[in-house]
Design an enzyme around this catalytic site. Structure first.
Site, PDB file in Angstrom:
ATOM      1  N   GLY A 167      82.768 -51.908  23.198  1.00 18.48           N
ATOM      2  CA  GLY A 167      82.046 -50.708  23.597  1.00 18.48           C
ATOM      3  C   GLY A 167      80.583 -50.921  23.910  1.00 18.48           C
ATOM      4  O   GLY A 167      80.018 -51.999  23.678  1.00 18.48           O
ATOM      5  N   SER A 227      74.528 -56.906  24.730  1.00 22.08           N
ATOM      6  CA  SER A 227      75.835 -57.521  24.942  1.00 22.08           C
ATOM      7  C   SER A 227      76.291 -58.252  23.677  1.00 22.08           C
ATOM      8  O   SER A 227      75.476 -58.889  22.997  1.00 22.08           O
ATOM      9  CB  SER A 227      75.698 -58.517  26.099  1.00 22.08           C
ATOM     10  OG  SER A 227      76.900 -59.206  26.282  1.00 22.08           O
ATOM     11  N   SER A 272      74.224 -54.878  27.748  1.00 21.05           N
ATOM     12  CA  SER A 272      75.684 -54.816  27.772  1.00 21.05           C
ATOM     13  C   SER A 272      76.265 -55.278  29.115  1.00 21.05           C
ATOM     14  O   SER A 272      75.720 -54.974  30.174  1.00 21.05           O
ATOM     15  CB  SER A 272      76.110 -53.371  27.530  1.00 21.05           C
ATOM     16  OG  SER A 272      77.422 -53.191  27.951  1.00 21.05           O
ATOM     17  N   SER A 273      77.392 -55.981  29.019  1.00 19.49           N
ATOM     18  CA  SER A 273      78.022 -56.480  30.248  1.00 19.49           C
ATOM     19  C   SER A 273      78.574 -55.345  31.098  1.00 19.49           C
ATOM     20  O   SER A 273      78.875 -55.535  32.279  1.00 19.49           O
ATOM     21  CB  SER A 273      79.145 -57.449  29.880  1.00 19.49           C
ATOM     22  OG  SER A 273      80.079 -56.783  29.053  1.00 19.49           O
ATOM     23  N   GLU A 274      78.739 -54.165  30.516  1.00 20.63           N
ATOM     24  CA  GLU A 274      79.259 -53.018  31.276  1.00 20.63           C
ATOM     25  C   GLU A 274      78.128 -52.121  31.776  1.00 20.63           C
ATOM     26  O   GLU A 274      78.366 -50.982  32.162  1.00 20.63           O
ATOM     27  CB  GLU A 274      80.231 -52.196  30.404  1.00 20.63           C
ATOM     28  CG  GLU A 274      81.488 -52.919  29.992  1.00 20.63           C
ATOM     29  CD  GLU A 274      82.495 -53.121  31.116  1.00 20.63           C
ATOM     30  OE1 GLU A 274      82.127 -52.954  32.300  1.00 20.63           O
ATOM     31  OE2 GLU A 274      83.634 -53.462  30.802  1.00 20.63           O
ATOM     32  N   HIS A 293      86.597 -47.964  22.941  1.00 21.70           N
ATOM     33  CA  HIS A 293      87.980 -48.423  23.082  1.00 21.70           C
ATOM     34  C   HIS A 293      88.872 -47.632  22.120  1.00 21.70           C
ATOM     35  O   HIS A 293      89.452 -48.200  21.190  1.00 21.70           O
ATOM     36  CB  HIS A 293      88.086 -49.914  22.755  1.00 21.70           C
ATOM     37  CG  HIS A 293      87.414 -50.813  23.748  1.00 21.70           C
ATOM     38  ND1 HIS A 293      87.445 -52.189  23.638  1.00 21.70           N
ATOM     39  CD2 HIS A 293      86.707 -50.550  24.876  1.00 21.70           C
ATOM     40  CE1 HIS A 293      86.773 -52.721  24.648  1.00 21.70           C
ATOM     41  NE2 HIS A 293      86.309 -51.751  25.400  1.00 21.70           N
ATOM     42  N   HIS A 345      91.907 -50.169  29.123  1.00 23.72           N
ATOM     43  CA  HIS A 345      90.585 -50.571  28.671  1.00 23.72           C
ATOM     44  C   HIS A 345      89.967 -49.614  27.649  1.00 23.72           C
ATOM     45  O   HIS A 345      89.657 -50.026  26.535  1.00 23.72           O
ATOM     46  CB  HIS A 345      89.692 -50.751  29.912  1.00 23.72           C
ATOM     47  CG  HIS A 345      88.341 -51.288  29.613  1.00 23.72           C
ATOM     48  ND1 HIS A 345      87.467 -51.704  30.575  1.00 23.72           N
ATOM     49  CD2 HIS A 345      87.694 -51.460  28.447  1.00 23.72           C
ATOM     50  CE1 HIS A 345      86.358 -52.118  30.023  1.00 23.72           C
ATOM     51  NE2 HIS A 345      86.477 -51.984  28.726  1.00 23.72           N
TER      52      HIS A 345
END
Ligand SMILES: [Zn+2]
Length: 225
Positions: free
Chosen positions: A26, A41, A70-72, A93, A154
């Site tokens: 998350g 991240s 964060s990678s998102e 998630h 996801h």
């Protein structure tokens, strides 16, 4: 700014306590003036401290803090660009809501009046490789008209006017998914009971079937009682 950082840390802790994220799952962000505050991240959300949060600009460039955002983040940036009314984004998630997407079941918000009123329709965005540009592309068409989305295989993505609202939408989404899941399960029971023939075959070899003896009439049983 400190208050925002404390709020975000509190939200991250609640997400982990309720099992809406585990391990390093998350990511959470919110507007902080012209910039964004975002979780780093690979961080364990429940263990974050206010000073661990990073400040980035609306292009995702790091302005303040140590570590990588964060990678998102790309997914969050898209939401802020498209929705000036949104000040916070929570990606989690949640297990039951995510399982609905695996089972190919729609999140039927319209089945639950309170959910419909608070979340509105919750569509499922098609599968996209996590942490890639595919994720913002998959949600792009859905961001303008929704408050909450499911990401196939996801997790969830909820927006709000502030951190509390984005968080509570996530909590509500998972609770509603649990109710929908139970309803699906219950509806499956009548269709899955054994037929009369199968039951007869099952008890044929027994000296007396379990429960009331069907060979005796109801009246006989009442008189004997
Ligand atoms: Zn994720």
């Amino acid at each position: 700014m400190l208050r925002l950082r404390e709020q975000m840390v509190a939200v991250c802790r609640r997400l982990q306590q309720l099992g809406l994220v585990t391990a390093t799952d998350g990511n959470v962000s919110c507007r902080a003036g012209d910039a964004l505050l975002v979780t780093p991240s690979g961080s364990v959300k429940g263990a974050l401290r206010p000073k661990d949060l990073l400040l980035v600009d609306l292009e995702g460039r790091l302005l303040e803090g140590r570590g990588r955002p964060s990678s998102e983040l790309k997914m969050h940036l898209l939401v802020y660009r498209r929705r000036p009314d949104v000040n916070a984004v929570v990606h989690a998630h949640p297990p039951v809501a995510t399982a609905l997407t695996l089972a190919g079941l729609a999140f039927t918000a319209e089945a639950l009046p309170e959910v419909w009123l608070t979340l509105g329709p919750v569509p499922t965005a098609p599968y996209a490789t996590p942490s890639t540009k595919e994720v913002p592309a998959a949600i792009e068409a859905l961001v303008a008209d929704h408050q909450a989305l499911l990401l196939e295989r996801h997790g969830s993505l909820c927006f709000g006017r502030d951190l509390d609202q984005a968080y509570m939408r996530t909590e509500k989404l998972e609770q509603a998914a649990r109710v929908l899941f139970i309803a699906h399960e219950l509806r499956g029971v009548p269709a899955s009971v054994l037929g009369a023939e199968a039951l007869a075959a099952l008890t044929a070899g027994l000296p007396r079937p379990p429960g009331p003896d069907p060979r005796r009439s109801r009246r006989q049983r009442t008189e004997a009682a």
